[in-house]
Scaffold this active site. Sequence first.
Site, PDB file in Angstrom:
ATOM      1  N   THR A  45       0.815  -1.215   0.000  1.00 18.59           N
ATOM      2  CA  THR A  45       0.000   0.000   0.000  1.00 18.59           C
ATOM      3  C   THR A  45       0.846   1.262   0.000  1.00 18.59           C
ATOM      4  OG1 THR A  45      -1.785  -1.151   1.118  1.00 18.59           O
ATOM      5  CG2 THR A  45      -1.766   1.238   1.339  1.00 18.59           C
ATOM      6  N   TYR A  59      -7.703   1.191  -3.956  1.00 21.65           N
ATOM      7  CA  TYR A  59      -6.496   1.695  -4.639  1.00 21.65           C
ATOM      8  C   TYR A  59      -5.724   0.511  -5.192  1.00 21.65           C
ATOM      9  CZ  TYR A  59      -4.664   0.124  -0.198  1.00 21.65           C
ATOM     10  OH  TYR A  59      -4.364  -0.655   0.894  1.00 21.65           O
ATOM     11  N   SER A  93       1.987  -7.803  -0.564  1.00 19.69           N
ATOM     12  CA  SER A  93       2.823  -8.676   0.281  1.00 19.69           C
ATOM     13  C   SER A  93       2.457 -10.147   0.113  1.00 19.69           C
ATOM     14  CB  SER A  93       2.697  -8.262   1.742  1.00 19.69           C
ATOM     15  OG  SER A  93       1.352  -8.343   2.179  1.00 19.69           O
ATOM     16  N   THR A 124       1.468  -4.375   4.360  1.00 12.22           N
ATOM     17  CA  THR A 124       1.317  -4.645   5.794  1.00 12.22           C
ATOM     18  C   THR A 124       0.666  -6.001   6.081  1.00 12.22           C
ATOM     19  OG1 THR A 124      -0.773  -3.455   5.754  1.00 12.22           O
ATOM     20  CG2 THR A 124       1.175  -2.212   6.446  1.00 12.22           C
ATOM     21  N   ASP A 125      -0.050  -6.561   5.087  1.00 12.84           N
ATOM     22  CA  ASP A 125      -0.806  -7.786   5.367  1.00 12.84           C
ATOM     23  C   ASP A 125       0.071  -8.893   5.941  1.00 12.84           C
ATOM     24  OD1 ASP A 125      -3.002  -6.468   4.430  1.00 12.84           O
ATOM     25  OD2 ASP A 125      -3.305  -7.720   2.652  1.00 12.84           O
ATOM     26  N   LYS A 197      -0.227  -7.808  12.924  1.00 14.54           N
ATOM     27  CA  LYS A 197      -1.235  -6.911  12.370  1.00 14.54           C
ATOM     28  C   LYS A 197      -2.549  -7.263  13.067  1.00 14.54           C
ATOM     29  CE  LYS A 197      -3.059  -4.956   8.156  1.00 14.54           C
ATOM     30  NZ  LYS A 197      -3.074  -4.874   6.702  1.00 14.54           N
ATOM     31  N   GLU A 324       8.945 -32.587  26.098  1.00 16.87           N
ATOM     32  CA  GLU A 324       9.894 -33.518  25.459  1.00 16.87           C
ATOM     33  C   GLU A 324       9.164 -34.760  24.982  1.00 16.87           C
ATOM     34  OE1 GLU A 324      13.447 -33.594  25.368  1.00 16.87           O
ATOM     35  OE2 GLU A 324      13.715 -31.575  26.168  1.00 16.87           O
TER      36      GLU A 324
HETATM   37  N1  ASP Z   1      -2.646  -5.514   0.248  1.00 14.60           N
HETATM   38  C1  ASP Z   1      -1.545  -4.774   0.796  1.00 14.60           C
HETATM   39  C2  ASP Z   1      -0.344  -5.671   0.965  1.00 14.60           C
HETATM   40  O1  ASP Z   1      -0.191  -6.335   1.971  1.00 14.60           O
HETATM   41  C3  ASP Z   1      -1.910  -4.148   2.058  1.00 14.60           C
HETATM   42  C4  ASP Z   1      -0.871  -3.212   2.562  1.00 14.60           C
HETATM   43  O2  ASP Z   1       0.130  -2.954   1.949  1.00 14.60           O
HETATM   44  O3  ASP Z   1      -1.099  -2.697   3.607  1.00 14.60           O
HETATM   45  O4  ASP Z   1       0.503  -5.631   0.108  1.00 14.60           O
END
Ligand code: ASP
Length: 373
Positions: A45, A59, A93, A124-125, A197, A324
């Site tokens: 983004t 967007y 991402s 951010t994803d 996130k 363990e």
């Molecule tokens: N769809 C975007 C991504 O993870 C969302 C972001 O960048 O926040 O690339």
Amino acid sequence: MRGILRRTALLTAVVALTAGTATAAERDKSPVKRPKVAVIGTGGTIAGVSESRVDFQDYQSGKIPVSELVGDLEPEVNGIADVSTVQFGNRGSGSYSIADFRELTLAVDNALRTNDAAVVTTGTDTMEEFAYWLDLTVRSDKPVVLTGAMRPWTVLGTDGPANLYNAIQLAASRKTTCFGSVIMLNDEIQAAREVRKTDALRMDTFNSGASGSLGVVDQDRVRINRAPARVEKCGRSSWRTPFDVGRIAEKDLPKVEIAYSYQGAGGEAVKAFADAGADGVVTAGTGAGGVSSSMSAARTDATKQGVVFASTTRTGNGAVYDKESGGAVVGAADLSPQKARILLLLSLAKTDDVPTIRSWFTTLGTAEFTKRG
Ligand code: ASP
């Protein structure tokens, strides 16, 4: 007690590593060489373009080249760092593969050979997965700061420019030397291991739960008040993890999946993963790692086929402690399912030996301060 230990270790590391750090304003006037920061762009983004200035959520991400993003920060950014850019990719991402992650590690280490610090821009994803991967694989102990944005670059009130500027400022401060990878968004600095996130839309989406943030960037003040436990190993070869991806061929990257448990969950997902050749499966269990009876039976069958399991909690907090006696089911403590997957994947890239994998989960995966006083 732990708090005192953490503060002491942090103070020693940070004071030693950042002695003499000037504010941005002082650096601007000083003839001293500015820190060299490489900004490596992967898209998301932050590099997004909207049709109108109020399309906050509609967007196209991954459009603007990283050199233009940095260019928009001039002239101010020139006062804090000597910045160069690398366009690794320009995508969302979620479209990056683990093989791409391997290449990204090599690109970051390559940039750190000639720069003092690196900033990586991502969507951010899955930024938390990018960050934890880099945390476990980058060989250099120089700062690695990930940033991105919740609003595209072109809308009113975008968080992108301030996030990128602050990430460069944090990297240039070198205050996170030996911290591994950190995330900087919304003025907050978070450790790769703990950050998540937590909101699909809000700008304060990144949060480290009970561990808390590492610090903040307040205008030209970079304030650190916590450190990841690995700073104790700063300067020692043991600071580096065994996961040197330069020695792991792309074809040897294993397949590791995640199965989510819930009331009456069937065993089909685990069976299908095993039949499809998964080397490892992470269960996102109820409470302290519980899985349904059917999923448990499928897990037992899959372990007989050689699949290694990491057990995590879907609750978002607390830990699944390892036993363990767990055989091929390793407790992943408080690693989230998606972070446990990264650690299991890297572990399986190195070995099939469950005791070794178990030891990595209980040390690297659960780093704790050990020093006194
Ligand atoms: N769809 C975007 C991504 O993870 C969302 C972001 O960048 O926040 O690339």
